[in-house]
Design a protein around this motif. Structure first.
Motif, PDB file in Angstrom:
ATOM      1  N   GLN A 230       7.307   6.255   8.851  1.00 19.31           N
ATOM      2  CA  GLN A 230       6.225   5.400   9.319  1.00 19.31           C
ATOM      3  C   GLN A 230       6.164   4.085   8.545  1.00 19.31           C
ATOM      4  OE1 GLN A 230       3.413   8.855   9.242  1.00 19.31           O
ATOM      5  NE2 GLN A 230       2.435   7.709  10.900  1.00 19.31           N
ATOM      6  N   SER A 231       6.774   4.047   7.374  1.00 18.01           N
ATOM      7  CA  SER A 231       6.737   2.822   6.566  1.00 18.01           C
ATOM      8  C   SER A 231       7.417   1.650   7.272  1.00 18.01           C
ATOM      9  CB  SER A 231       7.361   3.055   5.192  1.00 18.01           C
ATOM     10  OG  SER A 231       8.754   3.288   5.309  1.00 18.01           O
ATOM     11  N   LEU A 232       8.275   1.937   8.238  1.00 24.99           N
ATOM     12  CA  LEU A 232       8.910   0.873   9.024  1.00 24.99           C
ATOM     13  C   LEU A 232       7.863   0.054   9.785  1.00 24.99           C
ATOM     14  CD1 LEU A 232      11.917   2.854  10.521  1.00 24.99           C
ATOM     15  CD2 LEU A 232      11.969   1.228   8.625  1.00 24.99           C
ATOM     16  N   TYR A 233       6.695   0.638   9.997  1.00 29.52           N
ATOM     17  CA  TYR A 233       5.635  -0.019  10.760  1.00 29.52           C
ATOM     18  C   TYR A 233       4.556  -0.634   9.870  1.00 29.52           C
ATOM     19  CZ  TYR A 233       7.955   2.235  14.604  1.00 29.52           C
ATOM     20  OH  TYR A 233       8.916   2.627  15.513  1.00 29.52           O
ATOM     21  N   CYS A 234       4.738  -0.581   8.555  1.00 24.06           N
ATOM     22  CA  CYS A 234       3.753  -1.185   7.650  1.00 24.06           C
ATOM     23  C   CYS A 234       3.608  -2.670   7.959  1.00 24.06           C
ATOM     24  CB  CYS A 234       4.167  -0.991   6.197  1.00 24.06           C
ATOM     25  SG  CYS A 234       3.890   0.683   5.596  1.00 24.06           S
ATOM     26  N   GLY A 235       2.362  -3.100   8.125  1.00 25.87           N
ATOM     27  CA  GLY A 235       2.082  -4.499   8.445  1.00 25.87           C
ATOM     28  C   GLY A 235       2.217  -4.852   9.908  1.00 25.87           C
ATOM     29  N   CYS A 236       2.687  -3.920  10.727  1.00 32.40           N
ATOM     30  CA  CYS A 236       2.904  -4.187  12.151  1.00 32.40           C
ATOM     31  C   CYS A 236       1.634  -4.004  12.965  1.00 32.40           C
ATOM     32  CB  CYS A 236       3.973  -3.252  12.708  1.00 32.40           C
ATOM     33  SG  CYS A 236       5.625  -3.594  12.099  1.00 32.40           S
ATOM     34  N   GLU A 237       1.620  -4.663  14.115  1.00 33.00           N
ATOM     35  CA  GLU A 237       0.550  -4.502  15.089  1.00 33.00           C
ATOM     36  C   GLU A 237       0.969  -3.429  16.081  1.00 33.00           C
ATOM     37  OE1 GLU A 237      -0.280  -8.208  17.022  1.00 33.00           O
ATOM     38  OE2 GLU A 237      -0.367  -9.282  15.115  1.00 33.00           O
ATOM     39  N   LEU A 238       0.094  -2.447  16.309  1.00 34.23           N
ATOM     40  CA  LEU A 238       0.357  -1.374  17.259  1.00 34.23           C
ATOM     41  C   LEU A 238      -0.814  -1.271  18.225  1.00 34.23           C
ATOM     42  CD1 LEU A 238       1.716   1.352  14.806  1.00 34.23           C
ATOM     43  CD2 LEU A 238       3.017  -0.341  16.090  1.00 34.23           C
ATOM     44  N   THR A 239      -0.558  -0.778  19.427  1.00 37.56           N
ATOM     45  CA  THR A 239      -1.580  -0.687  20.465  1.00 37.56           C
ATOM     46  C   THR A 239      -1.922   0.779  20.730  1.00 37.56           C
ATOM     47  OG1 THR A 239      -0.622  -2.654  21.480  1.00 37.56           O
ATOM     48  CG2 THR A 239      -2.201  -1.390  22.803  1.00 37.56           C
ATOM     49  N   ILE A 240      -3.165   1.130  20.546  1.00 36.46           N
ATOM     50  CA  ILE A 240      -3.612   2.515  20.732  1.00 36.46           C
ATOM     51  C   ILE A 240      -3.630   2.859  22.218  1.00 36.46           C
ATOM     52  CG2 ILE A 240      -5.571   4.084  20.474  1.00 36.46           C
ATOM     53  CD1 ILE A 240      -6.192   2.564  17.841  1.00 36.46           C
ATOM     54  N   CYS A 241      -2.996   3.999  22.551  1.00 32.14           N
ATOM     55  CA  CYS A 241      -2.966   4.431  23.953  1.00 32.14           C
ATOM     56  C   CYS A 241      -3.633   5.788  24.156  1.00 32.14           C
ATOM     57  CB  CYS A 241      -1.533   4.453  24.481  1.00 32.14           C
ATOM     58  SG  CYS A 241      -0.435   5.604  23.651  1.00 32.14           S
ATOM     59  N   LEU A 242      -3.937   6.519  23.075  1.00 34.40           N
ATOM     60  CA  LEU A 242      -4.605   7.813  23.173  1.00 34.40           C
ATOM     61  C   LEU A 242      -5.363   8.062  21.884  1.00 34.40           C
ATOM     62  CD1 LEU A 242      -4.970  10.566  24.697  1.00 34.40           C
ATOM     63  CD2 LEU A 242      -2.987  11.369  23.407  1.00 34.40           C
ATOM     64  N   VAL A 243      -6.582   8.553  22.010  1.00 33.82           N
ATOM     65  CA  VAL A 243      -7.396   8.911  20.848  1.00 33.82           C
ATOM     66  C   VAL A 243      -7.713  10.394  20.955  1.00 33.82           C
ATOM     67  CG1 VAL A 243      -9.554   8.487  19.618  1.00 33.82           C
ATOM     68  CG2 VAL A 243      -8.428   6.598  20.807  1.00 33.82           C
ATOM     69  N   THR A 244      -7.388  11.163  19.894  1.00 38.49           N
ATOM     70  CA  THR A 244      -7.741  12.587  19.852  1.00 38.49           C
ATOM     71  C   THR A 244      -8.864  12.764  18.829  1.00 38.49           C
ATOM     72  OG1 THR A 244      -6.186  13.185  18.089  1.00 38.49           O
ATOM     73  CG2 THR A 244      -5.326  13.157  20.359  1.00 38.49           C
ATOM     74  N   ASP A 245      -9.218  13.999  18.560  1.00 36.71           N
ATOM     75  CA  ASP A 245     -10.281  14.263  17.585  1.00 36.71           C
ATOM     76  C   ASP A 245      -9.938  13.794  16.184  1.00 36.71           C
ATOM     77  OD1 ASP A 245     -11.918  15.385  19.496  1.00 36.71           O
ATOM     78  OD2 ASP A 245     -11.332  17.453  19.029  1.00 36.71           O
ATOM     79  N   ASP A 246      -8.631  13.734  15.857  1.00 35.20           N
ATOM     80  CA  ASP A 246      -8.263  13.398  14.481  1.00 35.20           C
ATOM     81  C   ASP A 246      -7.085  12.440  14.332  1.00 35.20           C
ATOM     82  OD1 ASP A 246      -6.297  15.095  15.335  1.00 35.20           O
ATOM     83  OD2 ASP A 246      -6.539  16.566  13.735  1.00 35.20           O
ATOM     84  N   SER A 247      -6.614  11.853  15.444  1.00 40.19           N
ATOM     85  CA  SER A 247      -5.481  10.921  15.327  1.00 40.19           C
ATOM     86  C   SER A 247      -5.414   9.979  16.517  1.00 40.19           C
ATOM     87  CB  SER A 247      -4.163  11.691  15.204  1.00 40.19           C
ATOM     88  OG  SER A 247      -3.888  12.381  16.408  1.00 40.19           O
TER      89      SER A 247
ATOM     90  N   TRP B 168       0.846  -1.198   0.000  1.00 37.78           N
ATOM     91  CA  TRP B 168       0.000   0.000   0.000  1.00 37.78           C
ATOM     92  C   TRP B 168       0.879   1.245   0.000  1.00 37.78           C
ATOM     93  CZ3 TRP B 168       0.039   3.559   4.070  1.00 37.78           C
ATOM     94  CH2 TRP B 168      -0.884   4.596   3.967  1.00 37.78           C
ATOM     95  N   TYR B 169       1.885   1.257   0.869  1.00 41.75           N
ATOM     96  CA  TYR B 169       2.782   2.398   0.964  1.00 41.75           C
ATOM     97  C   TYR B 169       3.505   2.644  -0.362  1.00 41.75           C
ATOM     98  CZ  TYR B 169       6.864   5.189   2.123  1.00 41.75           C
ATOM     99  OH  TYR B 169       7.845   6.153   2.112  1.00 41.75           O
ATOM    100  N   ASN B 170       4.091   1.594  -0.922  1.00 46.73           N
ATOM    101  CA  ASN B 170       4.853   1.745  -2.167  1.00 46.73           C
ATOM    102  C   ASN B 170       3.982   2.207  -3.332  1.00 46.73           C
ATOM    103  OD1 ASN B 170       7.370   1.108  -1.071  1.00 46.73           O
ATOM    104  ND2 ASN B 170       7.013  -1.079  -1.320  1.00 46.73           N
ATOM    105  N   LYS B 171       2.718   1.795  -3.366  1.00 45.36           N
ATOM    106  CA  LYS B 171       1.811   2.190  -4.448  1.00 45.36           C
ATOM    107  C   LYS B 171       1.325   3.628  -4.313  1.00 45.36           C
ATOM    108  CE  LYS B 171       0.055  -2.431  -5.313  1.00 45.36           C
ATOM    109  NZ  LYS B 171      -1.071  -3.355  -5.138  1.00 45.36           N
ATOM    110  N   ASN B 172       1.308   4.167  -3.102  1.00 44.86           N
ATOM    111  CA  ASN B 172       0.688   5.466  -2.856  1.00 44.86           C
ATOM    112  C   ASN B 172       1.639   6.596  -2.496  1.00 44.86           C
ATOM    113  OD1 ASN B 172      -2.346   4.928  -2.979  1.00 44.86           O
ATOM    114  ND2 ASN B 172      -1.594   3.256  -1.706  1.00 44.86           N
ATOM    115  N   LYS B 173       2.901   6.299  -2.220  1.00 44.16           N
ATOM    116  CA  LYS B 173       3.825   7.334  -1.763  1.00 44.16           C
ATOM    117  C   LYS B 173       4.200   8.298  -2.884  1.00 44.16           C
ATOM    118  CE  LYS B 173       7.962   4.609  -2.571  1.00 44.16           C
ATOM    119  NZ  LYS B 173       9.160   4.010  -1.995  1.00 44.16           N
ATOM    120  N   SER B 174       4.507   9.506  -2.478  1.00 42.41           N
ATOM    121  CA  SER B 174       4.986  10.518  -3.428  1.00 42.41           C
ATOM    122  C   SER B 174       6.464  10.268  -3.723  1.00 42.41           C
ATOM    123  CB  SER B 174       4.809  11.915  -2.832  1.00 42.41           C
ATOM    124  OG  SER B 174       5.734  12.108  -1.766  1.00 42.41           O
TER     125      SER B 174
END
Length: 82
Positions: free
Chosen positions: A38-55, A16-22
């Protein structure tokens, strides 16, 4: 925002990253940018610890993540019963 604190999510794939990057390695959205680092984390599992209005913020790194960057919830693997 689709996800909540404690959710384990999978970041979209390296394909996805390679197809869409500038040419500079970024992917732009209306309210955010997926930077090359951020591409280093492509396909990785991450755990959400904070939710804001837009991120989202995750335990594993200091990047900001948005719904557009996340493939979905990581399903818990069920172990076969003996």
């Amino acid at each position: 925002m689709k996800y909540k604190i404690g959710d384990k999510v999978r970041i979209k794939s390296i394909d996805w990253y390679n197809k869409n990057k500038s040419t500079h390695g970024d992917i732009w959205f209306d309210n955010a940018v997926f930077v090359g680092g951020q591409s280093l984390y492509c396909g990785c599992e991450l755990t959400i610890c904070l939710v804001t209005d837009d991120s989202y913020h995750v335990i594993e790194n200091d990047y900001y993540w948005t719904d557009e960057m996340i493939e979905g919830i990581v399903e818990e693997e069920t172990k076969p019963k003996d």
